[in-house]
Design a protein around this motif. Structure first.
Motif, short mmCIF file in Angstrom:
data_model
loop_
_atom_site.label_atom_id
_atom_site.label_comp_id
_atom_site.label_asym_id
_atom_site.label_seq_id
_atom_site.Cartn_x
_atom_site.Cartn_y
_atom_site.Cartn_z
N GLU A 1 -25.28 -16.53 12.32
CA GLU A 1 -24.66 -15.30 12.81
C GLU A 1 -23.93 -15.52 14.13
O GLU A 1 -22.91 -14.89 14.40
N GLN A 2 -24.47 -16.39 14.98
CA GLN A 2 -23.85 -16.65 16.28
C GLN A 2 -22.68 -17.62 16.17
O GLN A 2 -21.66 -17.46 16.85
N PRO B 1 -19.23 -15.55 13.40
CA PRO B 1 -19.17 -14.09 13.28
C PRO B 1 -18.23 -13.62 12.16
O PRO B 1 -18.33 -12.48 11.71
N LEU C 1 -20.05 -12.10 9.17
CA LEU C 1 -20.90 -10.92 9.30
C LEU C 1 -20.33 -9.73 8.54
O LEU C 1 -19.13 -9.43 8.63
N GLN D 1 -26.41 -6.40 3.38
CA GLN D 1 -27.10 -7.21 4.39
C GLN D 1 -28.01 -8.24 3.72
O GLN D 1 -28.06 -9.40 4.14
N PHE E 1 -25.94 -11.02 2.34
CA PHE E 1 -25.53 -11.99 3.36
C PHE E 1 -26.61 -13.06 3.52
O PHE E 1 -26.30 -14.25 3.66
N GLN F 1 -26.19 -17.17 2.76
CA GLN F 1 -26.58 -18.26 3.65
C GLN F 1 -27.50 -19.26 2.95
O GLN F 1 -27.38 -20.47 3.13
#
Length: 269
Positions: free
Chosen positions: A161-162, A165, A168, A178, A181, A185
């Motif tokens: 996530e960092q 972005p 997202l 959500q 997502f 990953q």
């Protein structure tokens, strides 16, 4: 004796492992370290392990392996790891299941150059020189994408996530998106990028120029994910099918929800 013959003669005097030992790079936030297969085979915690239902070989296998946790000096359960293979596959994985003393057990299997592993298929190499294998993978919900083989590097990185972005979903996205997502990953990111975001070099981007939800109609996308060869028979196709035991119908639906959601969030790389 000519120079070429002398050189060949000298090579035959060298230990076989010195000629063929591979190296694994560790980048864990405290500099870079390279460990050869010779070093790892001689590691004090190296032992012979049995892996039932090996994901890559589709049968039980035995390996000389080291507990992966023993190589991750300074890594904490909350840290995030990326495991990179020689073909561009890049698995993203929390350190927690690797470091856990219960549940699934993560092992770094090391191929001995003197005793090479079987090939993975016709005209394919083996899973070596380094391969992340698991005992009792179901205990920590370890999926097939968390079994990277032909490993070249293990890195400690910031969470997905960092770093990316662009992946997202919108802040007001539904719980299903959500959850999708998270499935992306776990099951897709090792091979694919989306909006140009990701470190994998293997598969195509899943949003640029077009998202698969834009060109697969009806239930063809879910059918494709379950069994790619059933829709597009291609001998060179590398994408595996995701059986219901690996990706449930609910999880597959969430993944498709996420992909569909991202059609409205396209960003050029």
């Amino acid at each position: 004796m000519n120079q070429r013959a002398l050189w060949i003669g000298l090579l035959t005097l060298l230990p076989f492992t010195h000629l063929h030992a591979a190296e694994l790079t560790l980048e864990l936030g405290n500099g870079s370290q390279r460990l050869s297969s010779t070093q790892l085979l001689a590691h004090p915690q190296a032992q012979r392990v049995k892996i039932s239902d090996d994901v890559s070989y589709k049968r039980s296998m035995h390996y000389r392996a080291v507990p992966l946790a023993a190589l991750l000096d300074g890594v904490q359960p909350g840290d995030h790891l990326q495991l990179v293979a020689s073909d561009g596959f890049a698995a993203e994985l929390s350190a927690a299941p690797i470091l856990s003393q219960t549940g699934s057990q993560a092992w770094l299997a090391i191929e001995d150059p003197a005793q090479p592993w079987p090939v993975l298929g016709k005209s394919k190499p083996s899973a070596g020189p380094f391969y992340l294998v698991w005992q009792n993978p179901a205990a920590s919900q370890i999926g097939p994408e968390q079994w990277p083989f032909q490993l070249t590097a293990i890195r400690k990185l910031a969470p997905v996530e960092q770093r990316f972005p662009q992946l997202l979903p919108a802040a007001d996205a539904s719980p299903a998106v959500q959850a999708g997502f998270a499935q992306y990953q776990k099951n897709c990111m090792a091979c694919h990028r989306l909006n140009g975001a990701g470190d994998s070099q293997l598969g195509p981007d899943l949003n640029i120029p077009h998202n698969p939800t834009e060109y697969f109609s009806g239930d063809f996308l879910t059918r494709y994910i379950r069994d790619p060869q059933s829709l597009r028979r291609w001998p060179q196709g590398k994408m595996p099918g995701f059986a219901v035991e690996v990706l449930s119908d609910k999880e597959l639906g969430e993944l498709v929800e996420y992909l569909g959601h991202m059609t409205g969030r396209k960003m050029q790389p």
